[in-house]
Design a protein around this motif. Structure first.
Motif, PDB file in Angstrom:
ATOM      1  N   ALA A  31       0.831  -1.201   0.000  1.00  0.00           N
ATOM      2  CA  ALA A  31       0.000   0.000   0.000  1.00  0.00           C
ATOM      3  C   ALA A  31       0.869   1.255   0.000  1.00  0.00           C
ATOM      4  O   ALA A  31       0.587   2.222  -0.725  1.00  0.00           O
ATOM      5  CB  ALA A  31      -0.933   0.004   1.204  1.00  0.00           C
TER       6      ALA A  31
ATOM      7  N   VAL B  90      -1.414   4.046  -1.390  1.00  0.00           N
ATOM      8  CA  VAL B  90      -2.807   3.747  -1.042  1.00  0.00           C
ATOM      9  C   VAL B  90      -2.988   3.874   0.467  1.00  0.00           C
ATOM     10  O   VAL B  90      -2.196   3.332   1.240  1.00  0.00           O
ATOM     11  CB  VAL B  90      -3.181   2.321  -1.507  1.00  0.00           C
TER      12      VAL B  90
ATOM     13  N   GLU C 118      -9.384   3.035   2.229  1.00  0.00           N
ATOM     14  CA  GLU C 118      -9.908   2.061   1.267  1.00  0.00           C
ATOM     15  C   GLU C 118     -10.769   1.002   1.951  1.00  0.00           C
ATOM     16  O   GLU C 118     -11.803   0.594   1.411  1.00  0.00           O
ATOM     17  CB  GLU C 118      -8.777   1.405   0.481  1.00  0.00           C
TER      18      GLU C 118
ATOM     19  N   THR D 209     -14.045   2.598   2.608  1.00  0.00           N
ATOM     20  CA  THR D 209     -14.798   2.723   1.353  1.00  0.00           C
ATOM     21  C   THR D 209     -15.441   1.395   0.993  1.00  0.00           C
ATOM     22  O   THR D 209     -16.616   1.335   0.612  1.00  0.00           O
ATOM     23  CB  THR D 209     -13.882   3.204   0.217  1.00  0.00           C
ATOM     24  N   ARG D 210     -14.686   0.306   1.106  1.00  0.00           N
ATOM     25  CA  ARG D 210     -15.233  -1.015   0.793  1.00  0.00           C
ATOM     26  C   ARG D 210     -16.354  -1.392   1.756  1.00  0.00           C
ATOM     27  O   ARG D 210     -17.351  -2.005   1.361  1.00  0.00           O
ATOM     28  CB  ARG D 210     -14.133  -2.092   0.825  1.00  0.00           C
TER      29      ARG D 210
END
Length: 118
Positions: A79, A84, A89, A92-93
């Motif tokens: 990452a 990232v 993330e 978000t998922r």
């Protein structure tokens, strides 16, 4: 990224830098190493019953903890190399899955939801 993950990413980056390993830490190589470590984690649990996997003996738990550490290190390093934010993330998922899996429709179910329309 959380402060703890940022510190871990910085430590992993420095670990690679002082060994001149940065050139080997390409996204492809890191993803392959991550996959290998996940395989080692799976191998520790593979033939256990569900009950056994939920109540590990101390020796197995020590090996699982070590593999989780390796998986985490490679994931955080990958990452970081890709820029990232893992925490963002993951959130978000989770937001996407919260919309996909209505608790009233999927409560207690293992069935897969159809993809969301874009």
């Amino acid at each position: 990224m959380s402060t703890e993950l940022e510190r871990l990413a910085a430590r992993l980056s420095e670990f690679a830098r002082v060994r001149d390993w940065e050139r080997f830490h390409t996204p492809k190589n890191l993803a392959m190493a991550l996959s290998g470590e996940v395989g080692e984690l799976v191998a520790e649990l593979q033939w256990l019953t569900p009950d056994e996997s939920g109540d590990l003996d101390p020796a197995t738990l020590a090996r699982v903890r070590a593999e989780l550490g390796d998986v985490t290190a490679y994931l955080v390093r990958l990452a970081d190399v890709l820029g990232v934010d893992l925490v963002a993330e993951a959130n978000t998922r989770l937001d996407v899955n919260d919309r996909r899996y209505d608790p009233e429709l999927y409560h207690g179910s293992m069935r897969k939801a159809p993809p969301l329309d874009p």
